[in-house]
Design an enzyme around this catalytic site. Sequence first.
Site, PDB file in Angstrom:
ATOM      1  N   ASP A  65       0.813  -1.220   0.000  1.00 20.70           N
ATOM      2  CA  ASP A  65       0.000   0.000   0.000  1.00 20.70           C
ATOM      3  C   ASP A  65       0.847   1.270   0.000  1.00 20.70           C
ATOM      4  O   ASP A  65       2.073   1.220   0.170  1.00 20.70           O
ATOM      5  CB  ASP A  65      -0.959   0.005   1.214  1.00 20.70           C
ATOM      6  CG  ASP A  65      -0.331  -0.585   2.471  1.00 20.70           C
ATOM      7  OD1 ASP A  65       0.906  -0.515   2.597  1.00 20.70           O
ATOM      8  OD2 ASP A  65      -1.058  -1.111   3.309  1.00 20.70           O
ATOM      9  N   ASN A 133      -7.744  -3.145  14.268  1.00 23.32           N
ATOM     10  CA  ASN A 133      -9.108  -3.476  13.832  1.00 23.32           C
ATOM     11  C   ASN A 133      -9.132  -4.661  12.868  1.00 23.32           C
ATOM     12  O   ASN A 133     -10.169  -4.972  12.288  1.00 23.32           O
ATOM     13  CB  ASN A 133      -9.784  -2.252  13.191  1.00 23.32           C
ATOM     14  CG  ASN A 133      -9.076  -1.774  11.921  1.00 23.32           C
ATOM     15  OD1 ASN A 133      -8.198  -2.448  11.398  1.00 23.32           O
ATOM     16  ND2 ASN A 133      -9.469  -0.614  11.419  1.00 23.32           N
ATOM     17  N   HIS A 135      -7.317  -4.964  10.045  1.00 26.23           N
ATOM     18  CA  HIS A 135      -7.033  -4.714   8.622  1.00 26.23           C
ATOM     19  C   HIS A 135      -5.725  -5.373   8.199  1.00 26.23           C
ATOM     20  O   HIS A 135      -4.796  -5.500   9.002  1.00 26.23           O
ATOM     21  CB  HIS A 135      -7.072  -3.214   8.273  1.00 26.23           C
ATOM     22  CG  HIS A 135      -5.940  -2.386   8.775  1.00 26.23           C
ATOM     23  ND1 HIS A 135      -6.106  -1.105   9.267  1.00 26.23           N
ATOM     24  CD2 HIS A 135      -4.593  -2.611   8.839  1.00 26.23           C
ATOM     25  CE1 HIS A 135      -4.929  -0.600   9.597  1.00 26.23           C
ATOM     26  NE2 HIS A 135      -3.996  -1.489   9.351  1.00 26.23           N
ATOM     27  N   GLU A 140      -9.703  -2.205   5.177  1.00 27.19           N
ATOM     28  CA  GLU A 140     -10.339  -1.927   6.462  1.00 27.19           C
ATOM     29  C   GLU A 140     -11.570  -2.822   6.655  1.00 27.19           C
ATOM     30  O   GLU A 140     -12.081  -3.401   5.680  1.00 27.19           O
ATOM     31  CB  GLU A 140     -10.762  -0.444   6.500  1.00 27.19           C
ATOM     32  CG  GLU A 140      -9.596   0.541   6.436  1.00 27.19           C
ATOM     33  CD  GLU A 140      -8.881   0.713   7.772  1.00 27.19           C
ATOM     34  OE1 GLU A 140      -8.819  -0.245   8.577  1.00 27.19           O
ATOM     35  OE2 GLU A 140      -8.353   1.821   8.015  1.00 27.19           O
TER      36      GLU A 140
HETATM   37  C1  F6R Z   1       1.435  -1.489   6.104  1.00 28.72           C
HETATM   38  C2  F6R Z   1       0.136  -2.153   6.193  1.00 28.72           C
HETATM   39  C3  F6R Z   1      -0.691  -2.114   7.430  1.00 28.72           C
HETATM   40  C4  F6R Z   1       0.145  -2.304   8.706  1.00 28.72           C
HETATM   41  C5  F6R Z   1      -0.758  -2.218   9.924  1.00 28.72           C
HETATM   42  C6  F6R Z   1       0.035  -2.317  11.207  1.00 28.72           C
HETATM   43  O1  F6R Z   1       1.994  -1.663   4.821  1.00 28.72           O
HETATM   44  O2  F6R Z   1      -0.293  -2.702   5.215  1.00 28.72           O
HETATM   45  O3  F6R Z   1      -1.654  -3.133   7.365  1.00 28.72           O
HETATM   46  O4  F6R Z   1       0.785  -3.538   8.660  1.00 28.72           O
HETATM   47  O5  F6R Z   1      -1.448  -1.000   9.912  1.00 28.72           O
HETATM   48  O6  F6R Z   1       0.840  -1.178  11.336  1.00 28.72           O
HETATM   49  P1  F6R Z   1       2.070  -1.140  12.355  1.00 28.72           P
HETATM   50  O7  F6R Z   1       3.037  -2.166  11.877  1.00 28.72           O
HETATM   51  O8  F6R Z   1       2.638   0.234  12.242  1.00 28.72           O
HETATM   52  O9  F6R Z   1       1.510  -1.467  13.691  1.00 28.72           O
END
Ligand code: F6R
Length: 239
Positions: A65, A133, A135, A140
Amino acid sequence: MKYLVFNSKKEASKEAYKILRSLIDENSTLGLATGSTPTDLYEEMITDYKAGNFSYKNIKSYNLDEYVGISYDHPESYHKFMETNLFDHVDIDKANTHVPDASAEDLEGALKSYQEALNNANIDVQLLGVGSNGHIGFNEPGTSFEAGVHVVDLKEDTIQANSRFFNNDINLVPKQAVTMGIKDIMRAKNIILLAFGKAKQDAIRSLVEGDKVTEDVPCTILKNHPSVYVLVDKEADFQ
Ligand code: F6R
């Protein structure tokens, strides 16, 4: 699904690297993630590269992403993140690295071409973190499991969680992102999901316990994938 619990992020990341190495060779294609979760794993990759044990010269990569509305040069763009945390420290050919182009004038066209690239990519291992959550990527809660590459409106809790990278000011956090879809993630041959800290406990419980697969908690789709490794620290462990 293999579920492994470790005392620390460092220990889990060392094991994750061993698993990764067992699943790839020097011609493989990787699916990469950003955020705080994979940073120690990227350090392991860099250390082993510097020790001369692995070359990224022929490795291809596709990122999950990218934020909409900030430039590639912004220190918190995922393009920049990948350079700082991995690409600048190994011998990967930048032409073989792919991060969604979320600042293209023709965003529709950019989504289409990332989708086409992914359709031809054959990702050997997809690395994932998980949102509190549930994701994965920026899919999401409520996102269709059939979704491909798309623009997503980030949820309030995701914006809040990511504000730590933007001076804790939610006004500075981009409100949209481009993400691989769930369908794209599920096409990877193998998946390694990492989760650290208590905030991830509920998501990990939904993923590992029982057999309920629901679009309300996107990571639960991974119950249907044939090769998933989930590595957590003891704070994220739900047992
Ligand atoms: C990042 C991504 C997100 C993160 C998730 C956890 O490329 O796709 O799904 O893996 O938001 O974020 P952190 O690792 O910062 O807790």
